[in-house]
Design an enzyme around this catalytic site. Sequence first.
Site, PDB file in Angstrom:
ATOM      1  N   ARG A  52       0.841  -1.209   0.000  1.00  0.00           N
ATOM      2  CA  ARG A  52       0.000   0.000   0.000  1.00  0.00           C
ATOM      3  C   ARG A  52       0.870   1.251   0.000  1.00  0.00           C
ATOM      4  NH1 ARG A  52      -4.437   0.570   4.579  1.00  0.00           N
ATOM      5  NH2 ARG A  52      -2.575   0.912   5.836  1.00  0.00           N
ATOM      6  N   ARG A 100       9.317  27.104  -0.112  1.00  0.00           N
ATOM      7  CA  ARG A 100       7.889  26.838  -0.296  1.00  0.00           C
ATOM      8  C   ARG A 100       7.418  27.246  -1.691  1.00  0.00           C
ATOM      9  NH1 ARG A 100       2.838  28.747   0.141  1.00  0.00           N
ATOM     10  NH2 ARG A 100       1.278  27.389   1.106  1.00  0.00           N
ATOM     11  N   HIS A 102       4.384  25.502  -4.539  1.00  0.00           N
ATOM     12  CA  HIS A 102       3.432  24.390  -4.631  1.00  0.00           C
ATOM     13  C   HIS A 102       3.913  23.251  -5.542  1.00  0.00           C
ATOM     14  CE1 HIS A 102       0.919  27.343  -2.712  1.00  0.00           C
ATOM     15  NE2 HIS A 102      -0.070  26.482  -2.608  1.00  0.00           N
ATOM     16  N   LYS A 149      -3.049   6.797   1.126  1.00  0.00           N
ATOM     17  CA  LYS A 149      -2.873   7.001   2.568  1.00  0.00           C
ATOM     18  C   LYS A 149      -1.992   8.229   2.801  1.00  0.00           C
ATOM     19  CE  LYS A 149      -2.380   4.252   6.804  1.00  0.00           C
ATOM     20  NZ  LYS A 149      -3.622   4.627   7.450  1.00  0.00           N
ATOM     21  N   GLU A 182     -16.533   5.287   5.476  1.00  0.00           N
ATOM     22  CA  GLU A 182     -15.611   4.623   6.411  1.00  0.00           C
ATOM     23  C   GLU A 182     -15.452   5.497   7.644  1.00  0.00           C
ATOM     24  OE1 GLU A 182     -11.545   4.445   4.944  1.00  0.00           O
ATOM     25  OE2 GLU A 182     -11.788   6.345   3.904  1.00  0.00           O
ATOM     26  N   LEU A 207     -10.327   4.088   2.093  1.00  0.00           N
ATOM     27  CA  LEU A 207      -8.964   3.548   2.079  1.00  0.00           C
ATOM     28  C   LEU A 207      -9.073   2.022   2.123  1.00  0.00           C
ATOM     29  CD1 LEU A 207      -5.863   4.303   2.475  1.00  0.00           C
ATOM     30  CD2 LEU A 207      -6.250   3.624   4.834  1.00  0.00           C
TER      31      LEU A 207
HETATM   32  N1  PLP Z   1      -9.672   4.168   6.761  1.00  0.00           N
HETATM   33  C1  PLP Z   1      -8.967   5.227   7.203  1.00  0.00           C
HETATM   34  C2  PLP Z   1      -9.407   6.611   6.821  1.00  0.00           C
HETATM   35  C3  PLP Z   1      -7.835   5.042   8.018  1.00  0.00           C
HETATM   36  O1  PLP Z   1      -7.121   6.108   8.440  1.00  0.00           O
HETATM   37  C4  PLP Z   1      -7.464   3.725   8.377  1.00  0.00           C
HETATM   38  C5  PLP Z   1      -6.285   3.485   9.225  1.00  0.00           C
HETATM   39  O2  PLP Z   1      -5.617   4.363   9.660  1.00  0.00           O
HETATM   40  C6  PLP Z   1      -8.232   2.650   7.907  1.00  0.00           C
HETATM   41  C7  PLP Z   1      -9.318   2.910   7.089  1.00  0.00           C
HETATM   42  C8  PLP Z   1      -7.876   1.240   8.260  1.00  0.00           C
HETATM   43  O3  PLP Z   1      -6.724   0.828   7.584  1.00  0.00           O
HETATM   44  P1  PLP Z   1      -5.745  -0.284   8.197  1.00  0.00           P
HETATM   45  O4  PLP Z   1      -6.607  -1.477   8.455  1.00  0.00           O
HETATM   46  O5  PLP Z   1      -4.757  -0.509   7.130  1.00  0.00           O
HETATM   47  O6  PLP Z   1      -5.170   0.286   9.439  1.00  0.00           O
END
Ligand code: PLP
Length: 309
Positions: A52, A100, A102, A149, A182, A207
């Site tokens: 990931r 700085r 962008h 992430k 989520e 995610l």
């Molecule tokens: N969704 C979000 C927004 C998160 O920040 C996280 C974990 O930090 C998850 C889902 C769960 O992901 P994982 O199982 O890889 O920790």
Amino acid sequence: MSRIAYVNGRYLPLSQATIGIEDRGYMFADGVYEVCVVKNKRIIDEGRHMSRLARSLNELRIRWPMAPSALGVVMRETIRRNRVSNGVVYVQITRGAGPRNHAFPPDTVSPSAVVVARPIDREQVERVASEGIAVITTPDNRWERVDIKSVSLLPNVLAKQAAKEAGAAEAWFVDKAGHVTEGASSNAWIVTEDGVLVTRTADSGILRGVTRQVVLDLIRREGITFEERSFTVSEAQAAREAFISSAGNLVMPVVRINGRAIGEGKPGPLSLKLRQLFFTQADASPLAWTPGAIAHEPDLSDKEGNFHF
Ligand code: PLP
């Protein structure tokens, strides 16, 4: 014992571990991260976290600060130096530091890497799991690339604070169609009145949680009835069970949503069973991961199937 952090090539006491103020992580939240569980000194599901991370870096065109296998060594060394047996290891990689501006800095700017590790009081977490947690819901006002992430987490921060102020432990984001996406730092699950386990598909607005993937594997292995689809807040409130999944919480039962009790208002049997199964499979997880093994995990590659190491 003073905590030790890895910062750009050095292991330092936390008080001396610093990043320049022009680091793009600080200026623009221009970086990505991973959080992995450490159980009995082992990193659980390291391969999936590395996959990931590879995808997040690739999507944002941030270079690896070192070979992925070297990063694995740094993670283990940080765990060792902090004497963490059970806890989490956190990795953050940003696009580096520069005046700085962008647009991306020149290629001569190296990405920054930080690794920290800390213990988690597992007994305390187990106490929470035995009672279950409350969640609130809040509109999902995040950008469309939440599959990356990224350390850009302001909506998640505000949602989590709103949950805290409401006496809850997590906030579930709800999209414009009224479906739960989520949690602020977890994936969301329900068990319907008919006993079907439901979680949202990973291709839209969430995610792809590593814990979510592991739970999916466990469900398939156990032959549990399962649907990958969206669900509304009212369907969740009428559910038999609900839970969240994340590396920090593993499978954590949810017993209240917006003040309404779920099922009998206590952790459900399926949630607790999955939590237990997670522990069992974690003990069986491989000691270390090899990049070759990741490259063959089609589920986690980017659209073109590329991994950049
Ligand atoms: N969704 C979000 C927004 C998160 O920040 C996280 C974990 O930090 C998850 C889902 C769960 O992901 P994982 O199982 O890889 O920790």
